[in-house]
Design a protein around this motif. Sequence first.
Motif, mmCIF file in Angstrom:
data_model
loop_
_atom_site.group_PDB
_atom_site.id
_atom_site.type_symbol
_atom_site.label_atom_id
_atom_site.label_comp_id
_atom_site.label_asym_id
_atom_site.label_seq_id
_atom_site.Cartn_x
_atom_site.Cartn_y
_atom_site.Cartn_z
ATOM 1 N N THR A 145 -5.173 20.411 -15.166
ATOM 2 C CA THR A 145 -6.488 20.845 -14.693
ATOM 3 C C THR A 145 -7.598 20.519 -15.688
ATOM 4 N N ASP A 146 -7.300 20.492 -16.972
ATOM 5 C CA ASP A 146 -8.348 20.205 -17.959
ATOM 6 C C ASP A 146 -8.708 18.719 -18.026
ATOM 7 N N SER A 147 -7.885 17.844 -17.460
ATOM 8 C CA SER A 147 -8.208 16.412 -17.460
ATOM 9 C C SER A 147 -8.456 15.872 -16.046
ATOM 10 N N TYR A 148 -8.568 16.769 -15.094
ATOM 11 C CA TYR A 148 -8.719 16.406 -13.679
ATOM 12 C C TYR A 148 -9.850 15.404 -13.449
ATOM 13 N N ASN A 149 -11.006 15.627 -14.056
ATOM 14 C CA ASN A 149 -12.165 14.768 -13.830
ATOM 15 C C ASN A 149 -11.969 13.340 -14.340
ATOM 16 N N ALA A 150 -11.086 13.159 -15.289
ATOM 17 C CA ALA A 150 -10.845 11.824 -15.840
ATOM 18 C C ALA A 150 -10.095 10.926 -14.863
ATOM 19 N N TRP A 151 -9.570 11.494 -13.804
ATOM 20 C CA TRP A 151 -8.732 10.741 -12.875
ATOM 21 C C TRP A 151 -9.422 10.445 -11.551
ATOM 22 N N GLU A 152 -10.736 10.426 -11.556
ATOM 23 C CA GLU A 152 -11.497 10.148 -10.335
ATOM 24 C C GLU A 152 -11.059 8.840 -9.685
ATOM 25 N N SER A 153 -10.832 7.807 -10.484
ATOM 26 C CA SER A 153 -10.455 6.503 -9.926
ATOM 27 C C SER A 153 -9.093 6.551 -9.230
ATOM 28 N N THR A 154 -8.216 7.429 -9.658
ATOM 29 C CA THR A 154 -6.912 7.553 -8.998
ATOM 30 C C THR A 154 -7.085 8.104 -7.584
ATOM 31 N N PHE A 155 -7.934 9.110 -7.440
ATOM 32 C CA PHE A 155 -8.212 9.641 -6.096
ATOM 33 C C PHE A 155 -8.871 8.568 -5.222
ATOM 34 N N PHE A 156 -9.784 7.816 -5.822
ATOM 35 C CA PHE A 156 -10.470 6.748 -5.103
ATOM 36 C C PHE A 156 -9.479 5.671 -4.656
ATOM 37 N N ASN A 157 -8.611 5.255 -5.560
ATOM 38 C CA ASN A 157 -7.607 4.241 -5.227
ATOM 39 C C ASN A 157 -6.625 4.746 -4.175
ATOM 40 N N LEU A 158 -6.251 6.007 -4.282
ATOM 41 C CA LEU A 158 -5.362 6.597 -3.284
ATOM 42 C C LEU A 158 -6.042 6.597 -1.919
ATOM 43 N N GLY A 159 -7.328 6.890 -1.904
ATOM 44 C CA GLY A 159 -8.087 6.821 -0.655
ATOM 45 C C GLY A 159 -8.040 5.431 -0.046
ATOM 46 N N HIS A 160 -8.153 4.405 -0.883
ATOM 47 C CA HIS A 160 -8.053 3.028 -0.381
ATOM 48 C C HIS A 160 -6.680 2.772 0.242
ATOM 49 N N CYS A 161 -5.643 3.268 -0.398
ATOM 50 C CA CYS A 161 -4.293 3.081 0.160
ATOM 51 C C CYS A 161 -4.183 3.723 1.537
ATOM 52 N N TYR A 162 -4.634 4.960 1.638
ATOM 53 C CA TYR A 162 -4.577 5.642 2.932
ATOM 54 C C TYR A 162 -5.397 4.893 3.984
ATOM 55 N N TYR A 213 0.799 -1.217 0.000
ATOM 56 C CA TYR A 213 0.000 0.000 0.000
ATOM 57 C C TYR A 213 0.834 1.271 0.000
ATOM 58 N N LYS A 214 1.971 1.265 0.670
ATOM 59 C CA LYS A 214 2.803 2.473 0.676
ATOM 60 C C LYS A 214 3.350 2.756 -0.716
ATOM 61 N N LYS A 215 3.836 1.721 -1.388
ATOM 62 C CA LYS A 215 4.349 1.914 -2.749
ATOM 63 C C LYS A 215 3.223 2.342 -3.694
ATOM 64 N N ALA A 216 2.060 1.723 -3.525
ATOM 65 C CA ALA A 216 0.913 2.095 -4.362
ATOM 66 C C ALA A 216 0.555 3.557 -4.131
ATOM 67 N N LYS A 217 0.524 3.962 -2.860
ATOM 68 C CA LYS A 217 0.217 5.355 -2.507
ATOM 69 C C LYS A 217 1.184 6.302 -3.197
ATOM 70 N N ASP A 218 2.464 5.965 -3.183
ATOM 71 C CA ASP A 218 3.472 6.822 -3.810
ATOM 72 C C ASP A 218 3.223 6.968 -5.313
ATOM 73 N N PHE A 219 2.868 5.868 -5.969
ATOM 74 C CA PHE A 219 2.614 5.939 -7.411
ATOM 75 C C PHE A 219 1.332 6.718 -7.723
ATOM 76 N N PHE A 220 0.289 6.542 -6.910
ATOM 77 C CA PHE A 220 -0.929 7.316 -7.140
ATOM 78 C C PHE A 220 -0.670 8.805 -6.919
ATOM 79 N N ASN A 221 0.108 9.136 -5.903
ATOM 80 C CA ASN A 221 0.441 10.549 -5.671
ATOM 81 C C ASN A 221 1.258 11.122 -6.828
ATOM 82 N N THR A 222 2.157 10.325 -7.370
ATOM 83 C CA THR A 222 2.940 10.778 -8.520
ATOM 84 C C THR A 222 2.017 11.033 -9.708
ATOM 85 N N THR A 223 1.074 10.144 -9.915
ATOM 86 C CA THR A 223 0.104 10.327 -11.001
ATOM 87 C C THR A 223 -0.618 11.658 -10.845
ATOM 88 N N ILE A 224 -1.086 11.926 -9.637
ATOM 89 C CA ILE A 224 -1.860 13.145 -9.381
ATOM 90 C C ILE A 224 -1.029 14.400 -9.627
#
Length: 97
Positions: A31-48, A15-26
Motif C-alpha cells: 500500500t505504501d508504494s501503490y502510486n508508483a505502479w500507475e503504469s502497471t494498472f494502465f498496461n493491464l487496462g490495455h490488455c483487457y 495479451y492473456k499472458k501479459a494480463k496474468d503477469f500484470f495481475n501478479t505484479t499488482i
Amino acid sequence: IYNELGVVYYQQKKYKKAKDFFNTTIRYISTDSYNAWESTFFNLGHCYRKLKQYNDAIKCYQKSLNISPNDPMILSALGFCYQLIGKNDKAITYYHK
C-alpha cells in the motif's frame, strides 16, 4: 520482474499472458508504494481492452487515473473504451478533459 514480463508479452501480442503477469505484479504491491505502479494498472487496462474485456479495462484505467488524474493518455484510453461499448456521451467527456 513480473511487470517487465507483462510488458514483454504485451509487445508480443500475447495479451492473456501479459494480463496474468500484470495481475501478479499488482498482488505484490504494498500500500505504501501503490502510486508508483500507475503504469502497471494502465498496461493491464490495455490488455483487457485488447481482450475485449472493456469493463475490466475501464476499472484499471480508473485506478490509473486516480493516481495520475490529469494524464491525457489515461483520459483518452477511458474515452476509447467507453466509445467501444457504445457509451459515446461518456467517451466524449473523457476525450474533452
